[in-house]
Write an enzyme that holds these catalytic residues in place. Structure first.
Site, mmCIF file in Angstrom:
data_model
loop_
_atom_site.group_PDB
_atom_site.id
_atom_site.type_symbol
_atom_site.label_atom_id
_atom_site.label_comp_id
_atom_site.label_asym_id
_atom_site.label_seq_id
_atom_site.Cartn_x
_atom_site.Cartn_y
_atom_site.Cartn_z
ATOM 1 N N SER A 199 48.179 35.624 38.357
ATOM 2 C CA SER A 199 48.166 34.497 37.427
ATOM 3 C C SER A 199 48.127 35.045 35.997
ATOM 4 O O SER A 199 47.505 36.087 35.753
ATOM 5 C CB SER A 199 46.948 33.609 37.686
ATOM 6 O OG SER A 199 46.984 32.444 36.879
ATOM 7 N N CYS A 220 45.061 39.218 37.621
ATOM 8 C CA CYS A 220 45.427 38.292 36.564
ATOM 9 C C CYS A 220 45.575 39.013 35.239
ATOM 10 O O CYS A 220 45.157 40.164 35.081
ATOM 11 C CB CYS A 220 44.424 37.140 36.456
ATOM 12 S SG CYS A 220 42.782 37.600 35.890
ATOM 13 N N CYS A 221 46.200 38.324 34.278
ATOM 14 C CA CYS A 221 46.426 38.848 32.948
ATOM 15 C C CYS A 221 47.306 40.096 33.018
ATOM 16 O O CYS A 221 48.376 40.061 33.605
ATOM 17 C CB CYS A 221 45.084 39.125 32.265
ATOM 18 S SG CYS A 221 45.180 39.390 30.475
ATOM 19 N N ILE A 222 46.865 41.236 32.476
ATOM 20 C CA ILE A 222 47.666 42.457 32.448
ATOM 21 C C ILE A 222 47.549 43.254 33.754
ATOM 22 O O ILE A 222 48.380 44.118 34.036
ATOM 23 C CB ILE A 222 47.258 43.345 31.246
ATOM 24 C CG1 ILE A 222 48.251 44.487 31.019
ATOM 25 C CG2 ILE A 222 45.847 43.888 31.440
ATOM 26 C CD1 ILE A 222 49.632 44.047 30.595
ATOM 27 N N PRO A 265 48.329 42.778 36.841
ATOM 28 C CA PRO A 265 49.451 42.875 37.783
ATOM 29 C C PRO A 265 50.308 44.137 37.612
ATOM 30 O O PRO A 265 51.003 44.536 38.544
ATOM 31 C CB PRO A 265 50.256 41.606 37.490
ATOM 32 C CG PRO A 265 49.217 40.612 37.088
ATOM 33 C CD PRO A 265 48.259 41.418 36.259
#
Length: 260
Positions: A231, A168-170, A172
């Site tokens: 996400s 999630c967030c950065i 990925p």
């Protein structure tokens, strides 16, 4: 407090040996028939480590889903140390990613070098700048970044084993760099007046050869072929409960893909 003290040996005050109480006792349910999930941290604090709210949301949703959790982090120095009150680097300061991650894990943390896909059903990476600074060099090098060797191994091992990976967030960007052609989301592709301040990351993901899928903060994207679930979380400037819901969607899909 009393519940924690009751499981500590009488030889030590409860504050001396937090690992005796065990984060597993705090963060997982008594249902040990559920999925065994590894959570990889990158320090403690949004600007130089793991985003704490994201890590907590992941742990809460895993607990609710009946998962058994073990947390990991690399035993390496942080890229730098940030004064979170000022948002500026602190000169002549050095901290260790594993030691800092232990703050979130309540002491129950293991070197990521010991993480084996054979012992877990899934792995999840919270966000925070630590993913782009300590788990990789994305914050400095962009698409030319390198991923920490053990983190790259973990991603490739889980992928090869057909076991789900949640990010999630950065974070990925780690999958985008390591897994060719993977589908991920970091939210929207336009800043939209500051609501999506890191929207440019979507273009970097595309430049890495991955596919970016636009999703709202409460949603998760599932790449069923690669079993990668992502996400946006704090890529969006919004209310905490919406970020919590989006992470919940990610965790739910990860557990579903694990078959547990």
């Amino acid at each position: 407090m009393f519940a924690i003290r009751s499981v500590v040996t009488k030889s030590y005050p409860f504050w001396v040996k937090p690992q005796v109480a065990g984060a597993g006792f705090i963060h997982t349910t008594t249902n040990l028939s559920g999925a065994k999930v590894a959570v990889v941290l990158s320090g403690c604090g949004v600007y130089d480590g793991t985003e704490i709210h994201e890590a907590s949301a992941i742990l809460v949703h895993l607990s609710r889903g009946g998962a058994e959790v073990q947390m990991y982090a690399p035993d390496v120095p942080q890229m730098h140390v940030i004064d979170h009150g000022k948002g500026q680097p602190m000169e002549n300061q050095s901290r260790n990613v594993l030691s800092e991650s232990a703050r979130i894990a309540r002491g129950n943390i293991v070197d990521v070098a010991k993480l084996s896909a054979s012992n877990h059903d899934a792995v999840i990476f919270p966000g925070g700048f630590g993913a782009a600074k300590n788990l990789s060099t994305f914050a400095v090098d962009g698409t030319d970044c390198k991923v920490n060797g053990e983190v790259e191994r973990v991603l490739k091992d889980f992928h090869k084993a057909g076991k789900p990976i949640g990010l999630c967030c950065i974070s990925p960007v780690l999958a985008a760099k390591v897994l060719p052609g993977v589908e991920v989301t970091v939210g929207h592709e336009e800043e939209e007046g500051g609501k999506w301040p890191y929207a440019g990351t979507a273009q970097a993901i595309k430049a890495l050869g991955a596919k970016h899928c636009v999703k709202d903060v409460t949603e998760a994207h599932v790449d069923r072929k690669n079993k990668v679930v992502t996400s946006p979380a704090y890529m969006c400037e919004t209310k905490l409960h919406l970020i919590f819901d989006g992470i919940g969607a990610m965790v739910k899909d990860v557990l579903k893909l694990s078959g547990k």
